[in-house]
Design an enzyme around this catalytic site. Structure first.
Site, PDB file in Angstrom:
ATOM      1  N   TYR A 121     -12.788  -3.922  -3.772  1.00 32.66           N
ATOM      2  CA  TYR A 121     -13.877  -3.481  -4.652  1.00 32.66           C
ATOM      3  C   TYR A 121     -14.910  -4.585  -4.893  1.00 32.66           C
ATOM      4  CZ  TYR A 121     -16.697  -1.121  -8.064  1.00 32.66           C
ATOM      5  OH  TYR A 121     -17.775  -0.575  -8.700  1.00 32.66           O
ATOM      6  N   ARG A 180      -9.078  -0.319   3.746  1.00 30.06           N
ATOM      7  CA  ARG A 180      -8.703  -0.112   2.347  1.00 30.06           C
ATOM      8  C   ARG A 180      -9.550  -0.954   1.398  1.00 30.06           C
ATOM      9  NH1 ARG A 180      -4.573   3.715   0.603  1.00 30.06           N
ATOM     10  NH2 ARG A 180      -3.280   4.105   2.430  1.00 30.06           N
ATOM     11  N   THR A 208       0.828  -1.202   0.000  1.00 29.44           N
ATOM     12  CA  THR A 208       0.000   0.000   0.000  1.00 29.44           C
ATOM     13  C   THR A 208       0.860   1.249   0.000  1.00 29.44           C
ATOM     14  OG1 THR A 208      -1.724  -1.164   1.236  1.00 29.44           O
ATOM     15  CG2 THR A 208      -1.818   1.230   1.231  1.00 29.44           C
ATOM     16  N   THR A 209       1.864   1.290   0.879  1.00 30.62           N
ATOM     17  CA  THR A 209       2.740   2.451   0.996  1.00 30.62           C
ATOM     18  C   THR A 209       3.563   2.655  -0.270  1.00 30.62           C
ATOM     19  OG1 THR A 209       2.874   1.950   3.361  1.00 30.62           O
ATOM     20  CG2 THR A 209       4.417   3.576   2.512  1.00 30.62           C
ATOM     21  N   LYS A 216      -0.432  -9.943   8.177  1.00 27.74           N
ATOM     22  CA  LYS A 216      -0.281  -8.534   8.545  1.00 27.74           C
ATOM     23  C   LYS A 216      -1.654  -8.070   8.987  1.00 27.74           C
ATOM     24  CE  LYS A 216       0.776  -3.908   6.822  1.00 27.74           C
ATOM     25  NZ  LYS A 216       1.124  -3.059   5.641  1.00 27.74           N
ATOM     26  N   ILE A 220       4.978  -4.587  10.108  1.00 28.50           N
ATOM     27  CA  ILE A 220       5.238  -4.138   8.740  1.00 28.50           C
ATOM     28  C   ILE A 220       4.865  -2.668   8.746  1.00 28.50           C
ATOM     29  CG2 ILE A 220       4.595  -4.376   6.313  1.00 28.50           C
ATOM     30  CD1 ILE A 220       4.216  -7.368   6.816  1.00 28.50           C
ATOM     31  N   TYR A 236      -2.884 -10.279   4.268  1.00 26.54           N
ATOM     32  CA  TYR A 236      -2.915  -8.857   4.609  1.00 26.54           C
ATOM     33  C   TYR A 236      -4.362  -8.458   4.800  1.00 26.54           C
ATOM     34  CZ  TYR A 236      -1.921  -3.795   3.968  1.00 26.54           C
ATOM     35  OH  TYR A 236      -1.816  -2.431   4.113  1.00 26.54           O
TER      36      TYR A 236
END
Length: 294
Positions: free
Chosen positions: A109, A140, A46-47, A163, A205, A135
């Site tokens: 989505y 998100r 993501t980052t 995560k 993380i 994850y």
């Protein structure tokens, strides 16, 4: 077996002003991280703004991470997708580049039921010979990995950890209870490193590690060595900086912070924009408070 213990950096992807990837700067950031005791490189998460990359851009970043790291620390590649077939293809290609593991986000989505999550991760795991870290970041993706689902997936040889970025410590506790000590839990929130470690977690993380890699490593390392008070104090000392790094959508603030520190990582890609002027001083003040800028 856990791929790593400690603080793995969810590393940013540096861009030129025209939006192209600054691969040379990425190599510099990787060296900076390793030289400051980061325990793993998590590339294209993501980052790292992987959602705005083409497959070829993503794979080039992964290749650079593997080559530049050269075995010094593990490399974990984000290869998640909301299309299972695409996730398989991307994961296979990343595995061929020599990554130590992959980070698989829940489908976004289109979302999925808990049964759908199991089948999605199973399809990728069975097709690709590489360790997988799940994850869970419903903020998100709109999809949470329930503790019972994590437990079911933990039975697979290819699923080695999670995560956990739900922010729900009770959920982390349930995962720890169900999955046992051999299943690696990593905090996905920098303000919850100590609570997750207290529940048997293996580390974090981290977004914070981009600007403070040694200190984030030390939070985990001190705790694991039994110096819990020192670890807690360090976590609390950096809490204002952590808060500032999430004053807008990640990675907008952390890329601004790195630019203030002189790393020249460039802007974010649209639809993410530059840090709002009203938040610039907040981030700068938090960096000054821990002596990261003058």
């Amino acid at each position: 077996m856990a791929i790593f213990e400690g603080a793995g950096v969810a590393i940013v992807t540096p861009f030129h002003e025209d939006g192209s990837i600054n691969f040379g700067k990425l190599e510099e950031l990787i060296d900076f991280q390793i030289n400051n005791h980061t325990d793993a490189i998590i590339i294209c998460g993501t980052t790292g703004e992987a959602s705005t990359m083409t497959d070829e851009e993503q794979l080039e970043c992964i290749k650079i991470a593997v080559d530049r790291t050269n075995g010094r620390v593990p490399v974990i590649a984000g290869t998640g997708s909301n299309d299972t077939r695409h996730g398989i293809t991307l994961t296979k290609r990343a595995a061929a580049l020599g990554v130590d593991g992959v980070l698989q986000v829940t489908p976004y989505y289109n979302k999925a039921t808990q049964k759908g999550l199991i089948e999605h991760f199973d399809a990728i795991g069975k097709a690709c010979d590489v360790p997988m870290i799940l994850y869970s970041v419903a903020s998100r993706t709109g999809v949470n990995i329930a503790p019972e689902t994590a437990y079911e997936l933990s039975k697979r040889d290819y699923v080695v950890g999670i995560k956990e970025a739900s922010g729900n410590i009770s959920q982390v506790a349930q995962i720890a209870r169900l999955c046992g000590p051999d299943f690696a839990i990593y905090s996905g929130n920098d303000d919850q490193i100590i609570p997750v470690l207290a529940l048997g977690g293996k580390g974090v993380i981290s977004v914070l590690s981009n600007v403070a890699p040694k200190e984030t490593h030390d939070i985990v390392n001190l705790y694991l060595q039994g110096q819990t008070r020192e670890a807690l104090n360090l976590q609390l000392d950096y809490l204002p900086l952590v808060d500032s790094l999430f004053c807008e959508v990640n990675p907008i603030p952390v890329k601004a912070a790195l630019n203030y520190m002189g790393f020249e990582v460039g802007p974010c890609r649209l639809p993410l924009t530059n840090l709002e002027p009203t938040n610039e001083e907040k981030v700068k003040a938090a960096l000054r408070a821990v002596s990261l800028i003058d």
